[in-house]
Design an enzyme around this catalytic site. Structure first.
Site, PDB file in Angstrom:
ATOM      1  N   LEU A  95       6.701   2.738   1.620  1.00 11.10           N
ATOM      2  CA  LEU A  95       7.707   1.801   1.606  1.00 11.10           C
ATOM      3  C   LEU A  95       8.818   2.074   2.543  1.00 11.10           C
ATOM      4  CD1 LEU A  95       8.282   0.897  -2.376  1.00 11.10           C
ATOM      5  CD2 LEU A  95       6.187   0.164  -0.605  1.00 11.10           C
TER       6      LEU A  95
ATOM      7  N   MET B 121       0.762  -1.232   0.089  1.00  9.29           N
ATOM      8  CA  MET B 121      -0.136  -0.076   0.053  1.00  9.29           C
ATOM      9  C   MET B 121       0.961   1.266   0.003  1.00  9.29           C
ATOM     10  SD  MET B 121      -3.550  -0.597   2.060  1.00  9.29           S
ATOM     11  CE  MET B 121      -3.076  -0.431   3.612  1.00  9.29           C
TER      12      MET B 121
ATOM     13  N   HIS C 213       9.634  -3.760   3.115  1.00  2.00           N
ATOM     14  CA  HIS C 213       9.140  -3.979   1.447  1.00  2.00           C
ATOM     15  C   HIS C 213      10.111  -4.134   0.620  1.00  2.00           C
ATOM     16  CE1 HIS C 213       5.694  -1.263   3.332  1.00  2.00           C
ATOM     17  NE2 HIS C 213       5.024  -2.322   3.028  1.00  2.00           N
TER      18      HIS C 213
END
Length: 298
Positions: free
Chosen positions: A35, A32, A39
């Site tokens: 980051l 989503m 991630h």
């Protein structure tokens, strides 16, 4: 490295056709945005196993309730792309898929479930407990958007972080039940090197004082794992040490649970299948989750 950014499903499918023609192995990291190092670790892991990696960046309205932080959730597409471009992935083609809400939900989407129209996916039996106990809308939204991303990107492999352990279990089951031809890889949680706090996009909401107290939950999880490795298998004893550590630092614990890795049902004893020890707590208005695996690995 340069990173191609695609915004429509049509663009994504054209890119995917090109990858198919070249025989590329495609990996997906669904995010989503906002980051962080966790991630990026997923992306790097995907790049070791795939020749092309899609990083999806989409704040999914369907997994938020009307009272939750959809509008406040950080949207940092430019900096997200810059972080991805900073990665050294010499043998991997990297593309960002940042679709619009209208592409992902052609009929529109409301955070009010009674107003939603269209197709949605629910994983009955795995979504009602733990996170689903206080967020009954959540996994319906997650399963729906992840299935849409799978259809749009057609990956061979998809990568998810263990921090969202129930989400990992739910998605793995959805892939099996709906016959998606792909492999789900669960990657261990990335943590702050000093405190052990699990990296999360919501950590940006924490004050300095809250960041100092928040890691107490993970310390409790570690104490419980030490007990388990010393031979303690009784759930009440393992749960108690987590609560004790959290209470020392005044954490507002929402739940702590020992669950079967097969069906996420609460268990009293860790048996040969192992167990998931997980929980959620609040730091002011910020809700955090964490977990640790006992006696098994994904």
């Amino acid at each position: 490295m340069s990173t191609q950014v695609l915004h429509t499903v049509e663009e994504m499918r054209k890119w995917r056709d090109e990858q198919r023609m070249s025989g590329a192995q495609v990996g997906l990291v669904a995010t989503m945005g906002a980051l962080h190092s966790g991630h990026l670790h997923l992306v790097q892991t995907a790049a070791t196993e795939c020749t092309s990696v899609v990083v999806s960046i989409f704040v999914n309205p369907a997994q938020f309730a009307p009272h939750e932080d959809l509008q406040e959730y950080p949207r940092t597409l430019s900096s997200d792309i810059a972080q991805l471009q900073s990665l050294s992935l010499p043998d991997t083609s990297l593309v960002v898929f940042a679709p619009r809400v209208s592409d992902m939900y052609p009929r529109g989407i409301s955070t009010n479930r009674t107003l939603q129209r269209g197709a949605f996916i629910e994983m009955l039996g795995l979504s009602e407990m733990l996170e689903g106990g206080t967020r009954p809308h959540f996994f319906r939204g997650v399963c729906t958007v992840v299935a849409k991303l799978f259809h749009a990107t057609e990956p061979h492999r998809a990568y998810f972080g263990q921090k969202d352990v129930q989400q990992c279990c739910v998605i793995k089951a959805m892939v099996d039940d709906l016959l998606f031809p792909l492999h789900i890889k669960v990657v261990p949680t990335v943590r702050d090197k000093e405190s052990g706090l699990a990296l999360s996009s919501r950590n940006v909401y924490l004050t300095r004082e809250e960041k100092e107290r928040a890691p107490a939950f993970y310390r409790g999880l570690c104490r419980a794992k030490e007990l388990f490795e010393s031979g303690v298998v009784e759930g009440d004893k393992l749960l108690e040490v987590v609560r004790e550590e959290a209470e020392k630092c005044g954490l507002d614990v929402e739940y702590v649970c020992l669950s079967s890795p097969d069906d996420l049902q609460s268990v009293d004893v860790v048996d040969g299948r192992g167990a998931i020890l997980s929980g959620a707590w609040r730091m002011g208005s910020t809700r955090l989750i964490d977990n640790i695996l006992l006696g098994f690995e994904f």
